[in-house]
Design a protein around this motif. Structure first.
Motif, PDB file in Angstrom:
ATOM      1  N   PHE A 104       0.826  -1.207   0.000  1.00 12.96           N
ATOM      2  CA  PHE A 104       0.000   0.000   0.000  1.00 12.96           C
ATOM      3  C   PHE A 104       0.864   1.263   0.000  1.00 12.96           C
ATOM      4  CE2 PHE A 104      -2.518   3.420   1.781  1.00 12.96           C
ATOM      5  CZ  PHE A 104      -3.713   3.291   1.088  1.00 12.96           C
ATOM      6  N   GLU A 105       1.943   1.249   0.772  1.00 13.26           N
ATOM      7  CA  GLU A 105       2.834   2.406   0.808  1.00 13.26           C
ATOM      8  C   GLU A 105       3.404   2.690  -0.574  1.00 13.26           C
ATOM      9  OE1 GLU A 105       5.336   5.542   1.688  1.00 13.26           O
ATOM     10  OE2 GLU A 105       3.691   4.740   2.889  1.00 13.26           O
ATOM     11  N   ASN A 106       3.869   1.646  -1.253  1.00 13.10           N
ATOM     12  CA  ASN A 106       4.489   1.840  -2.561  1.00 13.10           C
ATOM     13  C   ASN A 106       3.464   2.199  -3.631  1.00 13.10           C
ATOM     14  OD1 ASN A 106       7.199   1.430  -4.034  1.00 13.10           O
ATOM     15  ND2 ASN A 106       5.728   0.371  -5.346  1.00 13.10           N
ATOM     16  N   ASN A 107       2.358   1.472  -3.662  1.00 16.24           N
ATOM     17  CA  ASN A 107       1.425   1.607  -4.779  1.00 16.24           C
ATOM     18  C   ASN A 107       0.402   2.716  -4.612  1.00 16.24           C
ATOM     19  OD1 ASN A 107       2.778  -0.615  -5.707  1.00 16.24           O
ATOM     20  ND2 ASN A 107       1.030  -1.990  -5.707  1.00 16.24           N
ATOM     21  N   ALA A 108       0.017   3.005  -3.384  1.00 14.23           N
ATOM     22  CA  ALA A 108      -1.028   4.009  -3.153  1.00 14.23           C
ATOM     23  C   ALA A 108      -0.477   5.284  -2.519  1.00 14.23           C
ATOM     24  CB  ALA A 108      -2.138   3.421  -2.291  1.00 14.23           C
ATOM     25  N   ALA A 109       0.212   5.148  -1.360  1.00 13.04           N
ATOM     26  CA  ALA A 109       0.682   6.347  -0.653  1.00 13.04           C
ATOM     27  C   ALA A 109       1.693   7.124  -1.490  1.00 13.04           C
ATOM     28  CB  ALA A 109       1.279   5.960   0.694  1.00 13.04           C
ATOM     29  N   ARG A 110       2.681   6.443  -2.062  1.00 17.11           N
ATOM     30  CA  ARG A 110       3.671   7.149  -2.886  1.00 17.11           C
ATOM     31  C   ARG A 110       3.048   7.680  -4.177  1.00 17.11           C
ATOM     32  NH1 ARG A 110       8.441   2.779  -1.830  1.00 17.11           N
ATOM     33  NH2 ARG A 110       9.095   3.566   0.211  1.00 17.11           N
ATOM     34  N   SER A 111       2.120   6.929  -4.746  1.00 17.20           N
ATOM     35  CA  SER A 111       1.423   7.431  -5.933  1.00 17.20           C
ATOM     36  C   SER A 111       0.641   8.697  -5.595  1.00 17.20           C
ATOM     37  CB  SER A 111       0.485   6.359  -6.496  1.00 17.20           C
ATOM     38  OG  SER A 111       1.216   5.261  -6.981  1.00 17.20           O
ATOM     39  N   HIS A 112       0.066   8.736  -4.396  1.00 13.81           N
ATOM     40  CA  HIS A 112      -0.653   9.927  -3.954  1.00 13.81           C
ATOM     41  C   HIS A 112       0.287  11.130  -3.889  1.00 13.81           C
ATOM     42  CE1 HIS A 112      -3.607  11.828  -0.825  1.00 13.81           C
ATOM     43  NE2 HIS A 112      -3.582  12.485  -1.971  1.00 13.81           N
ATOM     44  N   ARG A 113       1.501  10.911  -3.365  1.00 16.27           N
ATOM     45  CA  ARG A 113       2.465  12.012  -3.306  1.00 16.27           C
ATOM     46  C   ARG A 113       2.794  12.525  -4.703  1.00 16.27           C
ATOM     47  NH1 ARG A 113       5.424   8.222   0.222  1.00 16.27           N
ATOM     48  NH2 ARG A 113       4.627   8.522   2.347  1.00 16.27           N
ATOM     49  N   LEU A 114       2.958  11.605  -5.650  1.00 14.56           N
ATOM     50  CA  LEU A 114       3.244  12.015  -7.035  1.00 14.56           C
ATOM     51  C   LEU A 114       2.075  12.793  -7.623  1.00 14.56           C
ATOM     52  CD1 LEU A 114       4.867  11.944  -9.677  1.00 14.56           C
ATOM     53  CD2 LEU A 114       3.970   9.621 -10.070  1.00 14.56           C
ATOM     54  N   ILE A 115       0.871  12.285  -7.449  1.00 13.76           N
ATOM     55  CA  ILE A 115      -0.321  12.956  -7.983  1.00 13.76           C
ATOM     56  C   ILE A 115      -0.467  14.356  -7.390  1.00 13.76           C
ATOM     57  CG2 ILE A 115      -2.851  12.906  -7.948  1.00 13.76           C
ATOM     58  CD1 ILE A 115      -2.593   9.807  -8.144  1.00 13.76           C
ATOM     59  N   ASP A 116      -0.275  14.468  -6.084  1.00 14.13           N
ATOM     60  CA  ASP A 116      -0.455  15.776  -5.456  1.00 14.13           C
ATOM     61  C   ASP A 116       0.635  16.747  -5.896  1.00 14.13           C
ATOM     62  OD1 ASP A 116      -2.164  17.245  -3.472  1.00 14.13           O
ATOM     63  OD2 ASP A 116      -0.193  17.576  -2.571  1.00 14.13           O
ATOM     64  N   HIS A 117       1.854  16.256  -6.093  1.00 20.48           N
ATOM     65  CA  HIS A 117       2.928  17.127  -6.585  1.00 20.48           C
ATOM     66  C   HIS A 117       2.598  17.657  -7.976  1.00 20.48           C
ATOM     67  CE1 HIS A 117       7.076  18.633  -6.681  1.00 20.48           C
ATOM     68  NE2 HIS A 117       7.045  18.323  -7.963  1.00 20.48           N
ATOM     69  N   LEU A 118       2.087  16.795  -8.830  1.00 22.22           N
ATOM     70  CA  LEU A 118       1.708  17.235 -10.180  1.00 22.22           C
ATOM     71  C   LEU A 118       0.543  18.220 -10.105  1.00 22.22           C
ATOM     72  CD1 LEU A 118       1.902  13.840 -12.103  1.00 22.22           C
ATOM     73  CD2 LEU A 118       3.548  15.711 -12.168  1.00 22.22           C
ATOM     74  N   ARG A 174      -0.043  20.375  -7.852  1.00 21.51           N
ATOM     75  CA  ARG A 174       0.423  21.678  -7.369  1.00 21.51           C
ATOM     76  C   ARG A 174       1.446  22.332  -8.303  1.00 21.51           C
ATOM     77  NH1 ARG A 174       3.397  20.953  -3.133  1.00 21.51           N
ATOM     78  NH2 ARG A 174       3.286  18.674  -2.986  1.00 21.51           N
ATOM     79  N   HIS A 175       2.274  21.511  -8.985  1.00 19.12           N
ATOM     80  CA  HIS A 175       3.402  22.082  -9.734  1.00 19.12           C
ATOM     81  C   HIS A 175       3.312  21.878 -11.247  1.00 19.12           C
ATOM     82  CE1 HIS A 175       5.559  22.977  -6.027  1.00 19.12           C
ATOM     83  NE2 HIS A 175       5.222  21.772  -5.588  1.00 19.12           N
ATOM     84  N   ALA A 176       2.430  21.019 -11.699  1.00 22.14           N
ATOM     85  CA  ALA A 176       2.289  20.783 -13.147  1.00 22.14           C
ATOM     86  C   ALA A 176       0.822  20.539 -13.471  1.00 22.14           C
ATOM     87  CB  ALA A 176       3.144  19.594 -13.579  1.00 22.14           C
ATOM     88  N   PRO A 177      -0.033  21.552 -13.255  1.00 25.90           N
ATOM     89  CA  PRO A 177      -1.483  21.343 -13.399  1.00 25.90           C
ATOM     90  C   PRO A 177      -1.930  20.978 -14.808  1.00 25.90           C
ATOM     91  CG  PRO A 177      -0.959  23.679 -13.168  1.00 25.90           C
ATOM     92  CD  PRO A 177       0.293  22.933 -12.859  1.00 25.90           C
ATOM     93  N   HIS A 178      -1.080  21.202 -15.803  1.00 28.74           N
ATOM     94  CA  HIS A 178      -1.465  20.879 -17.181  1.00 28.74           C
ATOM     95  C   HIS A 178      -0.906  19.523 -17.641  1.00 28.74           C
ATOM     96  CE1 HIS A 178      -3.157  24.851 -17.508  1.00 28.74           C
ATOM     97  NE2 HIS A 178      -1.998  25.400 -17.178  1.00 28.74           N
ATOM     98  N   ALA A 179      -0.153  18.855 -16.781  1.00 30.76           N
ATOM     99  CA  ALA A 179       0.395  17.546 -17.148  1.00 30.76           C
ATOM    100  C   ALA A 179      -0.716  16.501 -17.208  1.00 30.76           C
ATOM    101  CB  ALA A 179       1.459  17.118 -16.149  1.00 30.76           C
ATOM    102  N   HIS A 180      -0.526  15.516 -18.071  1.00 29.88           N
ATOM    103  CA  HIS A 180      -1.484  14.416 -18.226  1.00 29.88           C
ATOM    104  C   HIS A 180      -0.925  13.187 -17.524  1.00 29.88           C
ATOM    105  CE1 HIS A 180      -3.433  11.196 -20.940  1.00 29.88           C
ATOM    106  NE2 HIS A 180      -4.340  11.610 -20.087  1.00 29.88           N
ATOM    107  N   PHE A 181      -1.718  12.576 -16.646  1.00 36.31           N
ATOM    108  CA  PHE A 181      -1.264  11.462 -15.819  1.00 36.31           C
ATOM    109  C   PHE A 181      -1.879  10.165 -16.330  1.00 36.31           C
ATOM    110  CE2 PHE A 181      -1.364   8.945 -11.790  1.00 36.31           C
ATOM    111  CZ  PHE A 181      -0.011   9.003 -11.486  1.00 36.31           C
ATOM    112  N   VAL A 182      -1.031   9.200 -16.660  1.00 32.89           N
ATOM    113  CA  VAL A 182      -1.482   7.894 -17.148  1.00 32.89           C
ATOM    114  C   VAL A 182      -1.080   6.853 -16.111  1.00 32.89           C
ATOM    115  CG1 VAL A 182      -1.336   6.200 -19.006  1.00 32.89           C
ATOM    116  CG2 VAL A 182      -1.200   8.648 -19.541  1.00 32.89           C
ATOM    117  N   PHE A 183      -2.065   6.244 -15.490  1.00 34.03           N
ATOM    118  CA  PHE A 183      -1.831   5.323 -14.377  1.00 34.03           C
ATOM    119  C   PHE A 183      -2.029   3.878 -14.803  1.00 34.03           C
ATOM    120  CE2 PHE A 183      -3.761   3.141 -10.559  1.00 34.03           C
ATOM    121  CZ  PHE A 183      -2.552   2.935  -9.902  1.00 34.03           C
ATOM    122  N   ALA A 184      -1.022   3.051 -14.516  1.00 35.22           N
ATOM    123  CA  ALA A 184      -1.107   1.620 -14.798  1.00 35.22           C
ATOM    124  C   ALA A 184      -1.839   0.929 -13.662  1.00 35.22           C
ATOM    125  CB  ALA A 184       0.285   1.028 -14.971  1.00 35.22           C
ATOM    126  N   SER A 185      -3.126   0.647 -13.865  1.00 38.74           N
ATOM    127  CA  SER A 185      -3.916  -0.073 -12.880  1.00 38.74           C
ATOM    128  C   SER A 185      -4.014  -1.540 -13.296  1.00 38.74           C
ATOM    129  CB  SER A 185      -5.296   0.574 -12.726  1.00 38.74           C
ATOM    130  OG  SER A 185      -5.993   0.015 -11.619  1.00 38.74           O
TER     131      SER A 185
END
Length: 306
Positions: free
Chosen positions: A90-104, A106-117
């Protein structure tokens, strides 16, 4: 020129996706992020820029925010490992992914995020479409579902642009670190060892060749797709049928099979409905399982000889 950042860049799908972009002549700058430092130099050389380290390190987050698109492949991708270490998964797949999503956000609002589910977010026997009941059988499936939910929340709250691609069982060349059934069978066959089946072999999966997945990801990037898509072939195949394909590769009679107990956390049947991906993304798988396994086996044969 579009800048595409790939996390998990030295992994199986990350490597194939980078080579796919190169083979099609796509005008993209490729940035790779991966914690692995071992492996051949060619794994780094396919990228224009590469960062070795966790995708949530400060340097990695800055690189991710520089991209027009971020393809997030980095994950603990083993169902059985998630049964051993659910908190770490959970830490690797969800919590760290959350940190990446939130960083984008705040800092790259126009970036497109493609998530491998993953199709493992549901235990429905299928064919599973995007409306399938979310009822994962393992912490791995739950960790991916959690990130899907975070993306949906961020899309609603902040217009976060992202797409979740639920992969079926992906296989193919460049899978030296992969622990799935087909890589395992390739290694065992080349070693002259029996193929091991956990359970009776009647369990079915939707096996999709990695070039088809790479084409789907690249299409989602090009279209800035949003929402949720199931990706597979729509064809269920039993493990016993997979063994039959390997038996033909190994000249038949010499191939031995041994059975072990069924594994906890594994879904009995899994198959994707790809109608939405076909309609919206123009996604049509091109590789049959027999052809894909033959290509994968050839790669392993050459890899082990070299």
């Amino acid at each position: 020129m579009m800048k595409v950042v790939i996390t998990g860049a030295r992994g199986f799908i990350g490597q194939n996706l980078a080579h796919y972009f190169r083979s099609t002549g796509s005008k993209v700058t490729l940035i790779g992020i991966d914690r692995y430092s071992d492996g051949p130099a060619s794994e780094r050389d396919v990228f224009d820029q590469f960062h070795t380290g966790c995708f949530t390190s400060d340097a990695a987050l800055r690189l991710a925010a520089s991209g027009d698109a971020v393809v997030h492949l980095a994950a603990q991708a083993s169902v059985q490992q998630s049964m051993i270490d659910p908190l770490g998964t959970f830490e690797n797949n969800a919590a760290r992914s959350h940190r990446l999503i939130d960083h984008l956000r705040r800092h790259a609002p126009h970036a497109h995020f493609v998530f491998a589910s993953t199709g493992a977010v549901s235990q429905d026997e299928g064919p599973i479409d995007e409306s399938a009941t979310a009822n994962p059988a393992s912490p791995y499936g739950a960790s991916k579902l959690a990130t899907e939910a975070l993306m949906a929340a961020y899309a609603s709250a902040w217009d976060f642009a992202g797409v979740s691609l639920r992969f079926s069982n992906v296989y193919g060349p460049r899978s030296r670190r992969q622990g799935g059934v087909i890589p395992h069978f390739c290694r065992r066959l080349l070693a002259g060892a029996p193929l091991r089946i956990n359970g009776d072999g009647g369990q079915t999966r939707d096996y999709i060749y990695v070039d088809d997945i790479s084409r789907a990801i690249a299409g989602a990037v090009a279209m800035r797709a949003e929402g949720l898509y199931q990706l597979g072939t729509g064809v269920p195949t039993s493990l016993n049928e997979v063994v039959s394909i390997f038996r033909a590769l190994g000249s038949g009679a010499a191939l031995q099979v041994e059975h072990g107990p069924a594994l906890c956390g594994e879904i009995r049947h899994n198959c994707a409905s790809i109608a939405r991906a076909r309609a919206d993304l123009g996604f049509v798988p091109r590789h049959s399982l027999r052809d894909g396994i033959a290509r994968t086996f050839e790669w392993y044969d050459a890899e082990l000889v070299s």
